[in-house]
Design a protein around this motif. Structure first.
Motif, short mmCIF file in Angstrom:
data_model
loop_
_atom_site.label_atom_id
_atom_site.label_comp_id
_atom_site.label_asym_id
_atom_site.label_seq_id
_atom_site.Cartn_x
_atom_site.Cartn_y
_atom_site.Cartn_z
N ASN A 73 6.53 7.98 -3.75
CA ASN A 73 7.35 6.81 -3.56
C ASN A 73 8.58 6.87 -4.43
O ASN A 73 8.85 7.84 -5.10
N ALA A 134 4.99 8.52 11.60
CA ALA A 134 6.18 7.72 11.83
C ALA A 134 7.37 8.62 12.12
O ALA A 134 7.41 9.78 11.68
N TRP A 138 12.35 6.55 10.25
CA TRP A 138 11.81 5.19 10.35
C TRP A 138 12.23 4.33 9.16
O TRP A 138 12.70 3.20 9.32
N LEU A 139 12.07 4.85 7.96
CA LEU A 139 12.39 4.08 6.77
C LEU A 139 13.88 3.73 6.73
O LEU A 139 14.26 2.62 6.35
N THR A 147 13.59 -3.24 2.87
CA THR A 147 13.64 -2.09 1.96
C THR A 147 14.28 -2.42 0.61
O THR A 147 14.00 -1.75 -0.39
N ARG A 212 -1.20 0.17 -0.87
CA ARG A 212 -1.32 0.96 0.37
C ARG A 212 -1.95 0.09 1.45
O ARG A 212 -3.03 -0.47 1.27
N LEU A 256 6.17 1.98 15.12
CA LEU A 256 5.15 2.79 14.45
C LEU A 256 4.03 3.13 15.43
O LEU A 256 3.79 2.40 16.40
N VAL A 262 1.28 2.44 5.44
CA VAL A 262 2.57 2.02 4.89
C VAL A 262 2.34 1.55 3.46
O VAL A 262 1.46 0.72 3.21
N ASP A 263 3.11 2.13 2.55
CA ASP A 263 3.06 1.70 1.15
C ASP A 263 4.14 0.67 0.90
O ASP A 263 5.30 0.84 1.33
N VAL A 274 9.34 -2.20 1.39
CA VAL A 274 8.60 -1.06 1.93
C VAL A 274 8.96 0.17 1.10
O VAL A 274 10.15 0.45 0.86
N GLU A 276 7.36 3.46 1.73
CA GLU A 276 7.38 4.56 2.70
C GLU A 276 6.25 4.40 3.69
O GLU A 276 5.33 3.59 3.49
N ALA A 277 6.32 5.19 4.75
CA ALA A 277 5.22 5.30 5.71
C ALA A 277 4.62 6.70 5.57
O ALA A 277 5.33 7.67 5.32
#
Length: 316
Positions: A73, A134, A138-139, A147, A212, A256, A262-263, A274, A276-277
């Protein structure tokens, strides 16, 4: 008619988290096939793959693909726990018993996988496993409200021009180590990484605590804390973390696959974001309910023939 048995394939070396998921799978009655490091170089159809249920071995299917482990992360130390070996895979030996009684005539057993990127890339195609992940950008496509920082998805060749500190990582694997780089000159060079390789470049953000979330079918199916102030700390996920997870799903759930990790985290001012995925099939479960985390793994890495129309767009 008897339901075909299910098999969970695991890599040569297991983390504590992977052993927890293995125990959950055995309680559920899945057959466990654990690999050693010798057979994949010899070929998946070699004699080392012993212990498969009849009709379920590497010769029985084809197709699929795979990679990705939770890859860290934004500068925190509580990164995703490697679910498997990043090296070669191999020889299989049965470690458990068949799930139900027998196999329906003409119907192949269901084979699933929980492992790290390199193992999955070799094994999944031969077993007909489709690995869900993902999209690489995506992020970067999430609203700033989710974010709390600028995130760009761009070729690493462009990232070399960075003249400021930034957190840089590969979107879905560990090709580019997830680190804060002082500038673009500190990134792995073109001799190590193809300049067209896409990376995520984000502002540096520090999280007070991190969680998580195991997402399944548009819900937060399991969750747990894994870090506090950048250090490993396991515990339950509070109501605020679960509420933010539902907010993310409401805003971006359709972008998704049906099973993903997803964290998320909260900074020192209380803002949620968020992180990350990560692919569920390659992510540690930490303090989440292992039985519910296993649900996401089985969906995220299962038979390609069983994919829903929605999930076909998220196969690695």
């Amino acid at each position: 008619m008897t339901r075909p048995p299910r098999t969970l394939v695991l890599p040569p070396r297991l983390t504590a988290s992977a052993r927890t998921l293995r125990a959950a799978a055995l309680r559920r009655g899945l057959r466990i096939v654990e690999a050693t490091a010798s057979a994949v170089p010899e070929g998946l159809d070699g004699p080392g793959w012993a212990g498969w249920p009849e009709g379920a071995g590497p010769d029985a299917s084809s197709g699929g693909s795979g990679d990705a482990e939770a890859a860290g992360n934004s500068g925190a130390a509580g990164n995703a726990e490697a679910a498997g070996n990043s090296g070669a895979a191999g020889n299989a030996e049965a470690a458990g018993s068949a799930e139900a009684a027998g196999n329906t005539a003409g119907e192949a057993p269901s084979v699933h996988l929980h492992a790290g990127p390199s193992f999955a890339d070799v094994v999944a195609p031969a077993l007909g496993i489709a690995l869900l992940e993902a999209p690489a950008d995506w992020l970067a496509r999430l609203p700033r409200a989710l974010t709390r920082r600028e995130i760009l998805a761009l070729p690493i060749g462009e990232a070399y021009r960075l003249r400021r500190p930034a957190f840089v990582k590969s979107p879905n694997d560990k090709g580019v180590p997830a680190l804060v780089y002082a500038d673009g000159s500190r990134l792995p060079g073109p001799d190590a990484v193809d300049p067209e390789t896409v990376v995520l470049v984000s502002d540096v953000m520090t999280f007070a605590d991190e969680y998580r979330l195991h997402l399944l079918d548009g819900t937060v199916h399991a969750a747990g804390q894994y870090a506090e102030s950048g250090r490993l700390r396991l515990g339950p996920a509070g109501g605020d973390a679960l509420a933010f997870g539902r907010e993310v799903l409401a805003a971006a759930g359709e972008t998704l696959p049906s099973a993903i990790v997803v964290d998320v985290g909260r900074d020192d001012t209380g803002r949620w974001a968020v992180i990350e995925a990560n692919a569920a099939w390659a992510s540690g479960c930490y303090s989440a309910d292992p039985d519910r985390a296993l649900d996401t793994v089985l969906r995220a890495a299962g038979p390609a023939t069983g994919l829903s129309p929605h999930d076909r767009g998220f196969v690695r």
